[in-house]
Write a protein that holds these residues in place. Structure first.
Motif, mmCIF file in Angstrom:
data_model
loop_
_atom_site.group_PDB
_atom_site.id
_atom_site.type_symbol
_atom_site.label_atom_id
_atom_site.label_comp_id
_atom_site.label_asym_id
_atom_site.label_seq_id
_atom_site.Cartn_x
_atom_site.Cartn_y
_atom_site.Cartn_z
ATOM 1 N N GLU A 1 0.803 -1.221 0.000
ATOM 2 C CA GLU A 1 0.000 0.000 0.000
ATOM 3 C C GLU A 1 0.838 1.275 0.000
ATOM 4 N N SER B 1 -4.325 3.551 -8.598
ATOM 5 C CA SER B 1 -2.905 3.402 -8.949
ATOM 6 C C SER B 1 -2.720 3.048 -10.409
ATOM 7 N N MET C 1 -1.236 -4.793 -8.856
ATOM 8 C CA MET C 1 -1.348 -4.396 -7.457
ATOM 9 C C MET C 1 -2.774 -4.541 -6.946
ATOM 10 N N VAL C 2 -3.746 -4.231 -7.806
ATOM 11 C CA VAL C 2 -5.143 -4.425 -7.414
ATOM 12 C C VAL C 2 -5.410 -5.906 -7.161
ATOM 13 N N ALA D 1 -6.209 1.559 -4.438
ATOM 14 C CA ALA D 1 -5.457 0.638 -5.293
ATOM 15 C C ALA D 1 -5.881 0.772 -6.748
ATOM 16 N N LYS E 1 3.453 1.686 -1.744
ATOM 17 C CA LYS E 1 3.740 1.900 -3.167
ATOM 18 C C LYS E 1 2.472 2.313 -3.904
ATOM 19 N N ILE E 2 1.362 1.675 -3.572
ATOM 20 C CA ILE E 2 0.091 1.970 -4.228
ATOM 21 C C ILE E 2 -0.304 3.431 -4.052
ATOM 22 N N ASN F 1 -2.603 0.171 -11.664
ATOM 23 C CA ASN F 1 -1.742 -1.008 -11.775
ATOM 24 C C ASN F 1 -2.580 -2.230 -11.413
ATOM 25 N N ALA G 1 -1.199 6.185 -6.820
ATOM 26 C CA ALA G 1 -2.531 6.780 -6.840
ATOM 27 C C ALA G 1 -2.462 8.300 -6.829
#
Length: 231
Positions: A110, A161, A166-167, A158, A112-113, A163, A117
């Motif tokens: 998170e 983001s 990542m989600v 997420a 990184k997320i 990505n 975001a």
């Protein structure tokens, strides 16, 4: 097939046994990348297990990217034999993750997320995050259980983001965290006003596209949880 990080021991043992049988068959046939595996029916008869157990094992190996199901043509080996054997060894040796391990992974992810975001969010993303934030505030303000609303707030971040990997990881982590959450230990002494403020500060930082502030606010949000898993 549902991929879970916290399968019970009986299911995990059975699934790993079938995976090892599939591995041994692939090695016995000396298959190479792109080669087709025997059908589920053939493997079911050969291993003397139900076809749904074969199917679940194949889906798990697909999840980790070592097998691939091709429409109308069956399942193929997606990588070389050396890599396949090494990854399968790691898959079957995996232990059920602890609550602390799940949370440690979530926090790292998170942080990184939220940076992504803050950089990439759209107005639509902001609206979704705001909706989740309001749902969280509605629940916590009246003393109702807010854990699911909290995690939906983080899932909305997420998605912002942009990505999808990542989600997907967040979706994989969320159910086991929900089912093993040590509420009494982690949430003891939490204050409604301060918890709402932490979430609002994360939202405001994302809204203003302030990457460093968003990261700082997410770190502060996870401070107590981080201390809990360190002890």
């Amino acid at each position: 097939m549902k991929i879970s990080l916290i399968d019970n021991n009986v299911r995990r043992t059975l699934q790993n046994d079938v995976i090892c049988k599939i591995r041994d068959l692939i090695n016995a046939k000396n298959l190479e990348r792109g080669d087709k595996l025997p059908s589920e029916r053939i493997m079911s008869e050969k291993f003397d297990v139900k076809r749904n157990h074969i199917r679940e094992a194949i889906r798990k190996l697909e999840f980790y990217g070592v097998l691939k199901s091709m429409s109308q043509s069956g399942t193929i080996l997606a990588i070389g034999l050396t890599g396949f054997n090494g990854i399968v060894d790691e898959i079957v040796s995996l232990d059920k993750p602890s609550f602390n391990e799940l949370v440690e992974t979530r926090i790292s992810l998170e942080l990184k997320i939220v940076r992504l975001a803050a950089k990439r969010r759209t107005e639509t993303d902001l609206n979704k995050i705001k909706e989740a934030l309001n749902a969280f505030k509605d629940k916590i303000s009246v003393g109702e259980d807010y854990l699911e609303e909290d995690l939906l707030f983080h899932l909305a971040i997420a998605k912002a983001s942009k990505n999808s990997t990542m989600v997907s990881l967040m979706l994989l982590l969320t159910p086991p965290i929900l089912s093993t959450y040590e509420r009494d230990a982690v949430c003891e002494g939490d204050k409604v006003i301060s918890e709402i403020a932490k979430h609002e500060n994360i939202y405001l930082a994302i809204e203003s596209k302030d990457v460093e502030q968003a990261t700082k606010m997410m770190n502060e949000h996870f401070y107590k949880l981080t201390k809990h898993i360190e002890n």
